[in-house]
Design a protein around this motif. Structure first.
Motif, PDB file in Angstrom:
ATOM      1  N   GLU A 143      62.687  36.865  54.581  1.00  0.00           N
ATOM      2  CA  GLU A 143      61.505  36.731  53.727  1.00  0.00           C
ATOM      3  C   GLU A 143      61.436  37.816  52.661  1.00  0.00           C
ATOM      4  N   GLY A 144      62.284  38.826  52.682  1.00  0.00           N
ATOM      5  CA  GLY A 144      62.196  39.938  51.745  1.00  0.00           C
ATOM      6  C   GLY A 144      62.483  39.530  50.314  1.00  0.00           C
ATOM      7  N   SER A 145      62.002  40.382  49.385  1.00  0.00           N
ATOM      8  CA  SER A 145      62.199  40.139  47.952  1.00  0.00           C
ATOM      9  C   SER A 145      63.649  40.403  47.589  1.00  0.00           C
ATOM     10  N   VAL A 146      64.231  39.496  46.760  1.00  0.00           N
ATOM     11  CA  VAL A 146      65.610  39.691  46.298  1.00  0.00           C
ATOM     12  C   VAL A 146      65.696  40.945  45.435  1.00  0.00           C
ATOM     13  N   GLY A 147      64.686  41.145  44.602  1.00  0.00           N
ATOM     14  CA  GLY A 147      64.694  42.343  43.740  1.00  0.00           C
ATOM     15  C   GLY A 147      64.709  43.618  44.545  1.00  0.00           C
ATOM     16  N   THR A 148      63.872  43.670  45.581  1.00  0.00           N
ATOM     17  CA  THR A 148      63.840  44.854  46.443  1.00  0.00           C
ATOM     18  C   THR A 148      65.177  45.028  47.155  1.00  0.00           C
ATOM     19  N   ALA A 149      65.794  43.904  47.548  1.00  0.00           N
ATOM     20  CA  ALA A 149      67.104  43.979  48.215  1.00  0.00           C
ATOM     21  C   ALA A 149      68.153  44.554  47.281  1.00  0.00           C
ATOM     22  N   LEU A 150      68.089  44.211  45.986  1.00  0.00           N
ATOM     23  CA  LEU A 150      69.060  44.748  45.020  1.00  0.00           C
ATOM     24  C   LEU A 150      68.868  46.250  44.836  1.00  0.00           C
ATOM     25  N   VAL A 151      67.623  46.674  44.863  1.00  0.00           N
ATOM     26  CA  VAL A 151      67.357  48.107  44.767  1.00  0.00           C
ATOM     27  C   VAL A 151      68.023  48.843  45.911  1.00  0.00           C
ATOM     28  N   GLN A 152      67.863  48.293  47.119  1.00  0.00           N
ATOM     29  CA  GLN A 152      68.481  48.899  48.287  1.00  0.00           C
ATOM     30  C   GLN A 152      70.006  48.839  48.211  1.00  0.00           C
ATOM     31  N   ALA A 153      70.542  47.735  47.656  1.00  0.00           N
ATOM     32  CA  ALA A 153      71.996  47.576  47.572  1.00  0.00           C
ATOM     33  C   ALA A 153      72.633  48.684  46.751  1.00  0.00           C
ATOM     34  N   LEU A 154      71.949  49.180  45.756  1.00  0.00           N
ATOM     35  CA  LEU A 154      72.515  50.241  44.911  1.00  0.00           C
ATOM     36  C   LEU A 154      72.140  51.623  45.407  1.00  0.00           C
ATOM     37  N   ARG A 155      71.084  51.717  46.219  1.00  0.00           N
ATOM     38  CA  ARG A 155      70.615  53.035  46.633  1.00  0.00           C
ATOM     39  C   ARG A 155      71.349  53.543  47.871  1.00  0.00           C
ATOM     40  N   GLN A 156      71.472  52.715  48.892  1.00  0.00           N
ATOM     41  CA  GLN A 156      72.017  53.171  50.170  1.00  0.00           C
ATOM     42  C   GLN A 156      73.434  53.719  50.065  1.00  0.00           C
ATOM     43  N   PRO A 157      74.375  53.028  49.387  1.00  0.00           N
ATOM     44  CA  PRO A 157      75.741  53.579  49.308  1.00  0.00           C
ATOM     45  C   PRO A 157      75.780  54.945  48.622  1.00  0.00           C
ATOM     46  N   LEU A 158      74.975  55.127  47.593  1.00  0.00           N
ATOM     47  CA  LEU A 158      74.988  56.387  46.870  1.00  0.00           C
ATOM     48  C   LEU A 158      74.484  57.528  47.737  1.00  0.00           C
ATOM     49  N   THR A 159      73.316  57.343  48.334  1.00  0.00           N
ATOM     50  CA  THR A 159      72.753  58.438  49.136  1.00  0.00           C
ATOM     51  C   THR A 159      73.640  58.759  50.336  1.00  0.00           C
ATOM     52  N   HIS A 160      74.200  57.713  50.987  1.00  0.00           N
ATOM     53  CA  HIS A 160      75.090  57.947  52.126  1.00  0.00           C
ATOM     54  C   HIS A 160      76.339  58.699  51.691  1.00  0.00           C
ATOM     55  N   HIS A 161      76.910  58.316  50.555  1.00  0.00           N
ATOM     56  CA  HIS A 161      78.146  58.953  50.089  1.00  0.00           C
ATOM     57  C   HIS A 161      77.905  60.425  49.781  1.00  0.00           C
ATOM     58  N   VAL A 162      76.820  60.737  49.091  1.00  0.00           N
ATOM     59  CA  VAL A 162      76.538  62.132  48.741  1.00  0.00           C
ATOM     60  C   VAL A 162      76.285  62.959  49.988  1.00  0.00           C
ATOM     61  N   GLN A 163      75.523  62.398  50.944  1.00  0.00           N
ATOM     62  CA  GLN A 163      75.232  63.123  52.183  1.00  0.00           C
ATOM     63  C   GLN A 163      76.497  63.444  52.958  1.00  0.00           C
ATOM     64  N   GLN A 164      77.401  62.463  53.089  1.00  0.00           N
ATOM     65  CA  GLN A 164      78.626  62.682  53.832  1.00  0.00           C
ATOM     66  C   GLN A 164      79.558  63.658  53.110  1.00  0.00           C
TER      67      GLN A 164
END
Length: 956
Positions: A143-164
């Motif tokens: 049921e989630g918003s596609v737009g919100t999902a796209l935001v997450q799609a670009l955010r999670q890999p970046l933050t995880h990569h920098v943290q690691q």
């Protein structure tokens, strides 16, 4: 061998590279491809943001691939390729910059909901991709918003990569020793990625807070405030504050602006031009902006601290022009924003600056320093500002109705209006050079039009509140006349003299620009009218005309249309001829215009400058400046530039000038110092002299070259010399005070006159000599003509005949018996001798040559010294002939002096004698110089006599 941390880094980069590739192909490219071109501005801007995000994502993928390649090479060849070869180590700053560009692009899209808007444009496509997105993004609900999902799609890999990256780089650092060559690189890289992690967290939080803000605002406010650059830093709904004296329901602090909301109205303040000042209590602080001053009040000190810190940090970040790194306000100097700044602002409130854009230096919310003002109607002002007003030198360009026509004001300003010296060029082709006060011409000034104008004129004199008032000189090109006298309310009013091109002179009283009441008229043929005048300078009423031959006509005069001048009166032909000097040499204006007050407007600013202590920053405003003007520049903005001496040099130059005066106080050194100062157009004394020269030429050159003005001119020159000496004394007193020395006592009148005639007048006189001597020539033209006739006649005499004619005693003749004559009269048996000059026609040669040097100098004292040496040469010649010292009595000196004068043949000797007499120092009155000058005057008068002019040699 390679460490486990390096292998982990390799796997991390492989995963991140693959993720970026999938994001580009599965998310960003579909967002950009096959979408219809948005028709609204907001849609187009969102599309541009997504395009920029795609480019930065591609760059991030490329640098990740490059880093991956460096890790692979290291793992393949651990012995030959060192740890320093890793891209993350040797180019950490470059990797950081690519990440920052990607974060900026991504957060801009988040802040304005660019993903949601892009998805909405192709909603059917993205609904069909929902299952694929669920597989791509773990945790996405159906049921989630596609737009919100796209935001997450670009955010999670970046933050995880920098943290690691941070964790692995820190672990890798711990595996190498303290002395290992790569340790410093590892520490730097770990620090860089640690800071990047903090920066990323802050940027994402600000972007999400900004995105959430738009949902709380009306569509009208959202349209005004929503921009990709805005990031919300503080909201009064989170930490409440009130605004006084302004009204605001809500206060928003963005990273580049402070916004006050009241209903549907928005008041935005650019943080570049916001100054923060502490308040009087712990819950308030003040904000200064170009047009508003207000305070933010919180409920408690903690709220005030939070708001004040955030505003201060945001102002500092805005002034630096880039985001603080790693977080807002962290580790950068200065921690407080500077009080002096540069910026641009368009004024909105009513007033002189309304709708004008100021660009330049600011201080405390006010224009302060160098800046430029531009109005929508084409007006421009470039110059100095102080506390929000024009203050100092500035150039104002004011367009006129006709095309390419401007009024240009190059002036000094004070508290928003012209004050001090200025040069103004008007669209009417008139030019004003002079002083202003409160925006109006005030003090001394020259207003001149070009000869090509319909009514050419030139006024040199005093002004009061924009009108000619006081003493002034005006040329009327159409009428061919010059007025010298008093003015009031822009009209001739009071005593005045009119000189015409035809040589006619009027003197009388003017009222409302017309001559009224009694006055006199002097014509070129030396006729004199004394009586009343009509307003057009014609004879009317009772009067008397004295003709050059002595006839007088006394009665009532009048004139009418077609009748010319008519009179009823008595013509007296039996009157004695007038004294030649009574009319012909009559002087106008003497006693009517006190010489000490004529040009007080010129002396006054210099006196103010000295009384102020000769400050360098006031030198231009009080003493004037010189610029090169070119009317062609009016067509371009380059006309706002002005070639003039840099005012910042004035302070240093004044110190040097005052020091030089202290070092040259001995008479000989002082005269050289004064000569240098007066010849320098940048020296205060040189500026003053040039202005006085301008007034003198405006009065006595051209039409003013009239013999009846000689008296005015000669007393003016002496007054100028006195004022220049007083100016020097004033500068000297300031120099002594600056050095902490005791000022000199004021000079008594006798000492001052002696110094003026000995030191100043000889230096000043050459500047006025041309016009002054011309007046002497005209005044003594008749006597000089008779003198020239006498000289021409006496030049025909041989030496012996001239000596005999002048009754020079023969024992004083410098002659010798040279030959015995044989021609004797019958019955005369005595010897006869013929006497010849020692050098034929060169009798008293040394004295003659000495006297001729009189015309080689303009200094009256040097002319008198030439006369003294001439007298000495005459006595020396006589003493040689007599073989003993011999002092000539007056009866013997006068014939010999006449002889020398006749042989010297000095032109215009009468003008020379009278100029020497008028300019001679009072100390010489009754002394040797006075005696010799009197003797020369006697020779001059003797040569004019009829027997000298008409006597002829007997024919042989």
């Amino acid at each position: 061998m390679c460490s486990p941390e390096e292998a982990a880094l390799l796997r991390l980069e492989e995963v991140f590279s693959a993720t970026l590739a999938r994001i580009n192909s599965f998310v960003l490219q579909p967002l950009l491809e096959a979408a219809p071109e948005p028709s609204d501005p907001w849609g187009r801007e969102c599309l541009q943001l997504l395009q920029q995000l795609h480019r930065s994502s591609q760059q991030l993928w490329e640098v990740t691939e490059e880093s991956l390649h460096s890790l692979q090479e290291r793992l393949r060849h651990p012995d030959s390729i060192s740890l320093e070869s890793l891209l993350l180590l040797h180019s950490a700053d470059r990797v950081l910059q690519v990440h920052l560009e990607y974060i900026e692009s991504y957060t801009s899209c988040v802040a304005v909901q660019a993903f949601q808007k892009a998805v909405k444009r192709r909603s059917e496509y993205w609904q069909g991709q929902r299952k694929a997105l669920q597989q791509f993004l773990s945790g996405m609900s159906s049921e989630g918003s596609v737009g919100t999902a796209l935001v997450q799609a670009l955010r999670q890999p970046l933050t995880h990569h920098v943290q690691q990256c941070v964790l692995l780089l820190l672990s890798l650092r711990d595996t190498v020793g303290e002395s290992h060559p790569t340790r410093e690189l590892l520490v730097h890289a770990a620090t860089v990625f640690g800071n990047l992690q903090s920066f990323t967290r802050q940027e994402l939080e600000q972007a999400m807070a900004t995105q959430a803000l738009w949902h709380t605002l009306s569509s009208r406010l959202r349209d005004v405030l929503c921009t990709p650059a805005h990031r919300l830093l503080q909201d009064s709904q989170d930490i409440p504050v009130t605004v006084t004296p302004l009204r605001a329901e809500r206060v928003l602090l963005f990273d580049d602006a402070l916004v006050l909301l009241q209903g549907h109205s928005v008041h935005t303040f650019d943080l570049k031009l916001v100054w923060v000042e502490p308040g009087q209590d712990g819950c308030m602080f003040h904000l200064l902006t170009p047009e508003e001053e207000f305070s933010l009040c919180s409920k408690d000190p903690q709220g005030r601290v939070a708001w004040q810190r955030k505003v201060t940090q945001a102002v500092c970040q805005t002034l630096r022009g880039k985001k603080d790194f790693p977080v807002l306000g962290a580790g950068l100097e200065p921690s407080e924003p500077p009080t002096c700044r540069c910026g641009a602002y368009t004024f909105r409130a009513e007033g002189r600056f309304s709708q004008a854009t100021y660009e330049g230096e600011w201080y405390g919310g006010r224009p302060h320093g160098k800046g430029t003002l531009k109005w929508p109607d084409g007006r421009n002002h470039v110059g100095d500002f102080c506390q929000g007003l024009e203050h100092g030198f500035g150039i104002r360009l004011v367009p006129q109705a006709s095309e390419d026509k401007f009024d240009c004001y190059k002036c000094h300003w004070r508290e928003g209006s012209m004050c001090g010296y200025g040069i103004c060029e008007y669209s009417t082709s008139e030019v004003y050079k002079g002083y202003f006060q409160e925006g109006l011409r005030h003090g001394f000034g020259v207003l001149e039009s070009t000869p090509q104008t319909p009514q050419p004129c030139r006024y040199t004199g005093h002004w009061e509140r924009g009108q000619r008032s006081g003493y002034g000189v005006q040329d009327d090109g159409d009428r061919g006349e010059r007025y010298i006298g008093m003015w009031q309310a822009d009209q001739r009013h009071g005593p005045g003299v009119v000189v015409t091109q035809a040589g006619v002179c009027y003197q009388g009283t003017f009222q409302a620009d017309k001559m009224v009441g009694p006055g006199i008229l002097l014509s070129e043929d030396d006729s004199l009218y004394e009586g009343t005048f009509a307003r057009d300078l014609t004879f009317v009423g009772k009067g008397k005309v004295t003709f050059p031959n002595g006839f007088t006509l006394e009665g009532s005069f009048g004139s009418g249309a077609g009748r010319g001048l008519h009179t009823q009166g008595v013509l007296d032909t039996a009157a004695l001829p007038p004294d030649p000097g009574s009319t012909r040499k009559r002087q106008l204006g003497l006693g009517v215009f006190p010489v000490e007050s004529r040009w007080q407007g010129v002396y006054g600013p210099f006196q103010d400058f000295v009384q102020a202590g000769c400050p360098g920053d006031l030198q231009e405003a009080l003493l004037g400046f010189h610029v090169q003007s070119s009317r062609e520049l009016r067509k371009s903005q380059e006309y706002l530039c002005c070639e003039r001496t840099h005012p910042e040099d004035h302070a240093g130059r004044m110190e040097d000038i005052l020091e030089e005066l202290l070092q040259h106080r001995a008479p000989e050194a002082l005269q050289q110092c004064l000569r240098k100062a007066l010849s320098n157009s940048l020296h205060p004394l040189g500026k003053l002299l040039r202005t006085l020269m301008l007034t003198f030429q405006a009065t006595y050159s051209g039409i003013g070259a009239n013999k009846h003005l000689q008296g005015l001119a000669q007393e003016e020159v002496k007054q100028h010399a006195q004022e220049l000496w007083a100016a020097y004394r004033g500068l000297l007193q300031v120099a002594l005070q600056c050095k902490g020395q005791v000022p000199e006592e004021d000079q008594d009148a006798e000492t001052r006159d002696l110094q003026v005639h000995r030191l100043m007048l000889p230096l000043v006189l050459p500047s006025f000599y041309s016009e002054l001597f011309t007046l002497y020539l005209l005044l003594h033209e008749r006597e000089d003509s008779l003198y020239s006739q006498g000289i021409a006649n006496l030049s025909l005499f041989p030496d012996t005949k001239l000596l005999e004619f002048l009754d020079v005693q023969k024992h004083l003749w410098p002659l010798k018996d040279l030959t015995l004559t044989t021609n004797q009269p019958p019955g005369d048996h005595l010897p006869h001798f013929t006497r010849y000059s020692l050098v034929r026609d060169k009798c008293f040669l040394s004295a003659t040559e000495c006297l001729q040097k009189m015309i080689t100098t303009v200094d009256p004292r040097e002319k008198l010294e030439v006369l003294e040496r001439t007298y000495g040469e005459i006595e020396a010649t006589v003493s040689r002939m007599l073989g003993q010292e011999h002092n000539l009595p007056m009866d013997d000196l006068l014939p010999l002096l006449i002889y020398v004068v006749s042989r010297a043949q000095i032109q215009h000797l009468g003008a020379e004698i009278h100029l020497i007499r008028d300019m001679m120092a009072p100390i010489h009155t009754g002394g040797l110089y006075d005696f010799l000058l009197t003797a020369l005057e006697s020779c001059y008068e003797h040569i004019q006599k009829e027997d000298m002019r008409l006597h002829r040699l007997p024919s042989r």
